[in-house]
Structure formats: C-alpha cells, structure tokens
Design an enzyme around this catalytic site. Structure first.
Site, PDB file in Angstrom:
ATOM      1  N   GLU A 259       0.851  -1.193   0.000  1.00  0.00           N
ATOM      2  CA  GLU A 259       0.000   0.000   0.000  1.00  0.00           C
ATOM      3  C   GLU A 259       0.891   1.249   0.000  1.00  0.00           C
ATOM      4  O   GLU A 259       1.932   1.247   0.630  1.00  0.00           O
ATOM      5  CB  GLU A 259      -0.868   0.008   1.261  1.00  0.00           C
ATOM      6  N   HIS A 277      -7.632   1.218   2.487  1.00  0.00           N
ATOM      7  CA  HIS A 277      -7.282   0.981   3.899  1.00  0.00           C
ATOM      8  C   HIS A 277      -7.973   2.004   4.812  1.00  0.00           C
ATOM      9  O   HIS A 277      -7.325   2.889   5.380  1.00  0.00           O
ATOM     10  CB  HIS A 277      -5.751   1.016   4.098  1.00  0.00           C
TER      11      HIS A 277
HETATM   12  C1  8YV Z   1      -4.710   2.186  10.498  1.00  0.00           C
HETATM   13  C2  8YV Z   1      -4.231  -0.303  10.972  1.00  0.00           C
HETATM   14  O1  8YV Z   1      -5.279   2.454   9.262  1.00  0.00           O
HETATM   15  O2  8YV Z   1      -4.798  -0.779  13.206  1.00  0.00           O
HETATM   16  C3  8YV Z   1      -4.055  -1.009  12.271  1.00  0.00           C
HETATM   17  O3  8YV Z   1      -3.136  -1.834  12.367  1.00  0.00           O
HETATM   18  O4  8YV Z   1      -3.666  -0.671  10.003  1.00  0.00           O
HETATM   19  C4  8YV Z   1      -5.177   0.825  10.879  1.00  0.00           C
HETATM   20  O5  8YV Z   1      -5.949   0.999  11.999  1.00  0.00           O
HETATM   21  C5  8YV Z   1      -3.293   2.530  10.499  1.00  0.00           C
HETATM   22  O6  8YV Z   1      -2.619   2.124  11.623  1.00  0.00           O
HETATM   23  C6  8YV Z   1      -3.093   4.019  10.301  1.00  0.00           C
HETATM   24  O7  8YV Z   1      -1.965   4.134   9.568  1.00  0.00           O
END
Ligand code: 8YV
Length: 311
Positions: A259, A277
């Site tokens: 991504e 995402h």
């Molecule tokens: C977020 C995620 O989009 O919780 C996670 O591991 O991938 C998501 O909640 C991300 O952390 C924000 O960059």
C-alpha cells in the site's frame, strides 16, 4: 527545549497539532524536512507511526536514544517486537478503540459486494439507468459467514452479521472459549462451509498467505472474500486469478500488499469492491487512537511505562 520525536506518516491535524505543542516533530513523510531529520537522528527519543507502516530495524538502528514506538493502530506486523525489546524500546498500540469501526468497514464491504454498491454508483453516474439492466444482488440473510481469526474485531463483525440473519462459523489458531459459534478445523474447512469469508486474522509469519488458492477454491464460485486484516494474509496472485477465472464470486478488500501502490490488476478485477485501507479511518476513532498515541509518548517522557505497551 522540546524533545525530538519522529512522525513516520500523517496523522489527523488535531493530533499533529497536539504533538507539535509538546515536541519538535520531524516528519519522515515530508521531503523538505529531510536535512533537519538527518541532523536530529541522534536525539530522537520517540516515534509515532501507522500500523501498516511501522518502523524498520534499519530505522531503529539509526535512533540510539529511541525509547518508544507508538503505533497508531493495532497491527504490530511492521515492527520487529523482540528486536525493539532487546534495545529496551517499548512498542505501543491503540487497542479497543478501533474495533467497531473496522468491523463496520467489513460489513460495508460485504454489503457493498453483495448489493453491487460501487457498480450501481458507476451505472447511475454513467446515465445507464433505464437504458440497460442491472444485476440482482444477493441477500446476506440465511447465508453462512466464516470468520478467519476470531479476535476482538472478528467477534464484533460476527455480532453485526448475526443481526443481518447470517449463520456464523470461524477458524482461529487457538481455541476460543467464550463463543457459541461453530469452530472449523482449518481455513479450508471454514471456506468450504462459508458463503462469505471474512479475513480478520493478525498478520505474522504463521498467517502469511493463509488465504491461498486452496482456501479460495473451497470458498467456491458464489463465495465472497472480505479482507480487513492485512494484504500479507492473502496470496494476491491466487486471489486475482480466482476473481478473474470465477473460482470465487467476488471480493471486498480494504488492505493490500505494498500500500498505497497496489497491483494494478486489482483495478480490473471483476465483482470487486476496493477501499483504500479505511478500516479505522473515522474522525471519532482517529481522535481516540491519537489520544492513545499521545498518552503513550507522554508516559515515556514522564519516565513511566507507556500504558498500552505490547512487547
Ligand atoms: C490504520 C491499521 O489504518 O490498526 C491497524 O493496524 O492498520 C489501521 O488501523 C493505520 O494504523 C493508520 O496508519
């Protein structure tokens, strides 16, 4: 003097303003800040990053004073936890606060896929309504939902799906006691017994490509795959092939390998709803996640153990 911290990816403006108020924030994502960041590397004591981005060991090694990596998310797959622990670095996440929104996103993708929401939107905008037919969707009611990974988010997804009249089963690596849903013996057995398969398993070495060609074949030509976990838990070659040759009926996908530069083959994959995402991406949840990131970093600078340390 405000302490130096590193911000790996953008957070919402409210949270970044709060960080700026207390710290000298070096932004890894800002090319114009590169020289100042290079000069500050020996002084950086805290990092804030996203779950999907994490922090590589190479970067950890550049930061001799680093004491905390505050992940703005729950996924720890992009941070080497033992490596960080060996350097006395606390790694923190944002548990609990994003559960409902990620589960909601899974439901949105499932209904979007079953009811052709994205296709319908494009159809109306193109002025095709009344000129040609539009395919019937499928009802979730009475369908079998398989949940691959029955953690907090998996359970929240299942509770929502029950309201739609779905019949729930799951596969989980370790036994789950506090559920009356049926446990399946393997991911293939789960897929065989599901009309919709929702993947919400934690990403790690054991779950890499856990949804492979065999699982997709077992899901079958009417089956729908929903992925709200991580791109790495699905074999993307197998998924794209299965969508294109009708091995499965469709997919709703929020997460991908590499991504945001995902494989362009996704753009043309049939019966597929794609999201960039967005699982935890609501104002309310991102504020709550930001508060936890701020609290963890503040605790570190106060000489306390950050409250949601995971390593
Ligand atoms: C977020 C995620 O989009 O919780 C996670 O591991 O991938 C998501 O909640 C991300 O952390 C924000 O960059």
């Amino acid at each position: 003097m405000k302490p130096d911290i590193l911000l790996v990816e953008k957070m919402m403006p409210y949270v970044e303003e709060r960080l700026d108020a207390d710290y000298t924030v070096h932004r890894m994502y800002d090319p114009e800040a590169k020289a100042a960041l290079e000069a500050a590397l020996p002084n950086i004591r805290a990092v804030a990053t996203g779950g999907g981005t994490g922090l590589s060991n190479e970067w950890i090694e550049k930061l001799p004073l680093l004491g905390v990596i505050a992940i703005n998310g729950v996924g720890t797959d992009k941070v080497d936890l033992p490596f960080a622990r060996a350097r006395n670095i606390d790694v923190t996440t944002t548990p609990g606060v994003l559960t409902d929104d990620v589960a909601d996103m899974g439901i949105a993708l499932m209904l979007g896929s079953l009811r052709h929401i994205a296709k319908g939107d494009a159809f109306v905008r193109a002025g095709q309504w009344g000129k040609e037919g539009f395919p019937l969707g499928n009802s979730p009611k009475g369908k079998r939902l398989g949940i691959l990974g029955l953690g907090q988010i998996g359970k929240a997804f299942g509770r929502r799906a029950e309201v739609f009249g779905m019949d729930i089963r799951f596969w989980n690596r370790s036994p789950v006691k506090d559920t009356s849903w049926k446990a399946c013996a393997s991911p293939v057995a789960l897929a065989e017994d599901s009309d919709v398969l929702c993947v919400i398993v934690a990403a790690n070495a054991e779950t890499q490509n856990i949804v492979d060609a065999d699982v997709l074949k077992a899901l079958g030509p009417k089956g729908i795959l929903i992925n709200i976990a991580r791109g790495s838990v699905v074999d993307e070659d197998a998924l794209l092939a299965a969508l294109n040759d009708g091995t499965i009926g469709g997919a709703g996908i929020d997460v991908y390998l590499n991504e945001p530069r995902i494989r362009e083959d996704f753009f043309t994959a049939p019966n597929t709803v794609l999201a960039p995402h967005q699982g935890s991406a609501t104002v309310e949840t991102r504020v709550a996640m930001g508060e936890l990131v701020l609290a963890n970093i503040a605790a570190h600078f106060a000489g306390e153990k950050p409250p949601t340390t995971v390593n």
